[in-house]
Write an enzyme that holds these catalytic residues in place. Structure first.
Site, short mmCIF file in Angstrom:
data_model
loop_
_atom_site.label_atom_id
_atom_site.label_comp_id
_atom_site.label_asym_id
_atom_site.label_seq_id
_atom_site.Cartn_x
_atom_site.Cartn_y
_atom_site.Cartn_z
NE ARG A 49 0.17 1.29 3.51
CZ ARG A 49 1.13 2.13 3.77
NH1 ARG A 49 2.39 1.74 3.80
NH2 ARG A 49 0.89 3.40 3.98
CB ALA A 51 0.13 6.90 -3.92
CD GLN A 197 -3.56 2.34 6.86
OE1 GLN A 197 -4.19 2.67 7.87
NE2 GLN A 197 -4.10 2.39 5.66
CG ASP A 238 -3.32 8.13 -1.46
OD1 ASP A 238 -2.95 7.01 -1.84
OD2 ASP A 238 -3.33 8.47 -0.26
CG ASN A 248 -3.02 11.45 3.03
OD1 ASN A 248 -2.39 10.66 2.33
ND2 ASN A 248 -2.74 11.63 4.30
CE LYS A 249 -5.24 5.14 3.97
NZ LYS A 249 -5.92 4.15 3.10
#
Length: 356
Positions: A49, A51, A197, A238, A248-249
């Site tokens: 994982r 990008a 993460q 991302d 983003n996340k």
């Protein structure tokens, strides 16, 4: 290619070897993949994982499929393979750019063997370029910190280090670069629900590097900025739209709002391939929705045999529903600066900096 201690992506003996990030920090397990479908599954299931790492793996997937093909090259067949890989994780634009370059790489080949050779060469070059860009980005990012100061406290979200890239990392790359200048960096890593993460991967990387790190819950940043001096928030991304809106996340938007409230600089770390100038604003960025059980259970992380990697159990009532968007979009006015391999600049300068 010098990548440091962690090498999540390795091309070895005509196979793609991926560090299974679902099994960190418990153990280091590597998957050896030889087919395109196996790589797509690894991307979807988050074996790999981040990008940049997804883009590199996607290009190796095309090479692996070309290896098993015989005879004359059919571009229409190759297009079908590209579409399969592209659908694996739709939000990150790095994969789109890499696949477009892969198309150009093989547009004049006559057979699949030629395509295989060129695709392997391209994927390796992509990996080497990403590492170099991250190292340059890290050095550029240090310029935003007052280097007469010897200690910095930063908050990060998700994982943006060697595990998400070809090595060094983006936001964690800046932290590594500050450390390499002899600075003490204290990292506060958002746990990053629901896939953890931050607590599983960022804390793991920082411990591997000997950098002081504290895991915080995603809702703790307000307390932390109110109680302690935080020098900056560093996040990756991302996809960035032309106006600077950044995907983003999930949870990044919350962190940006809190940082704005406490006047803490909010920096987005991104290589050139994360900028999508075709999109005017972030409202056009596709947001991936993932499985509900990633939110309602904490035994969704499983090994290759289907056994839970965490203690089985529920975090919600049976049959409870959940929303699980994997990303959110932070509007440009919450971002003080982008940190890139091309230098550091505010959202308003994106178009001028990326011309050509």
């Amino acid at each position: 290619m010098e990548t440091g201690k962690l090498q999540p992506i390795v091309w070895r003996e005509e196979k793609l070897v991926l560090l299974d990030q679902r099994q960190l920090p418990g153990k280091k397990v590597f998957q050896e993949l030889s087919r395109l479908e196996d790589v797509i599954t690894a991307i979807k299931e988050m074996v790999v994982r981040g990008a940049p790492a997804i883009a590199i793996s996607g290009c190796f997937a095309l090479a692996l499929e070309a290896k098993h093909r015989r005879g004359s090259f059919q571009f229409s067949d190759f297009e079908g393979l590209v579409k399969k890989v592209h659908s694996s994780r739709p939000t990150a634009v790095n994969l789109t750019f890499a696949l477009n370059q892969a198309r150009e790489t093989v547009q004049n080949v006559s057979n699949w063997q030629q395509a295989y050779n060129l695709l392997v060469q391209f994927a390796i070059q992509l990996m080497e370029k990403d590492l170099k860009d991250n190292q340059t980005l890290g050095a550029e990012g240090t310029k935003l910190f007052p280097l007469e100061q010897n200690e910095f406290h930063v908050i990060t979200h998700c994982n943006t280090g060697a595990l998400a890239t070809a090595g060094h990392g983006t936001a964690l790359g800046v932290i590594r670069s500050l450390r390499d200048l002899g600075k003490k960096v204290v990292v506060y890593a958002d746990e990053t629900r629901p896939f953890l993460q931050g607590s599983r991967l960022t804390a793991f990387e920082m411990m591997e590097e000997g950098i002081e790190c504290y895991i915080i819950s995603d809702g703790m940043s307000g307390w932390l900025m109110n109680q302690r001096k935080i020098d900056a928030v560093l996040v990756g991304c991302d996809r960035v739209a032309r106006n600077g809106d950044t995907a983003n996340k999930i949870g990044t938007l919350n962190l940006a709002i809190v940082a704005k409230s406490f006047s803490v600089p909010f920096f987005v770390c991104a290589t050139k391939d994360s900028f999508d100038l075709k999109l005017e604003t972030g409202s056009s960025i596709p947001i991936e929705m993932r499985r509900e059980e990633e939110v309602t259970q904490y035994d969704f992380l499983k090994d290759a045999s289907g056994h839970p990697l965490l203690k089985p159990g529920m975090t919600s009532p049976l049959e409870a529903r959940a929303l699980n968007p994997s990303f959110d979009v932070t509007p440009n006015f919450l971002i003080q600066s982008f940190i890139t391999e091309m230098g550091c600049f505010p959202p308003g300068e994106i178009q001028n900096r990326l011309k050509g």
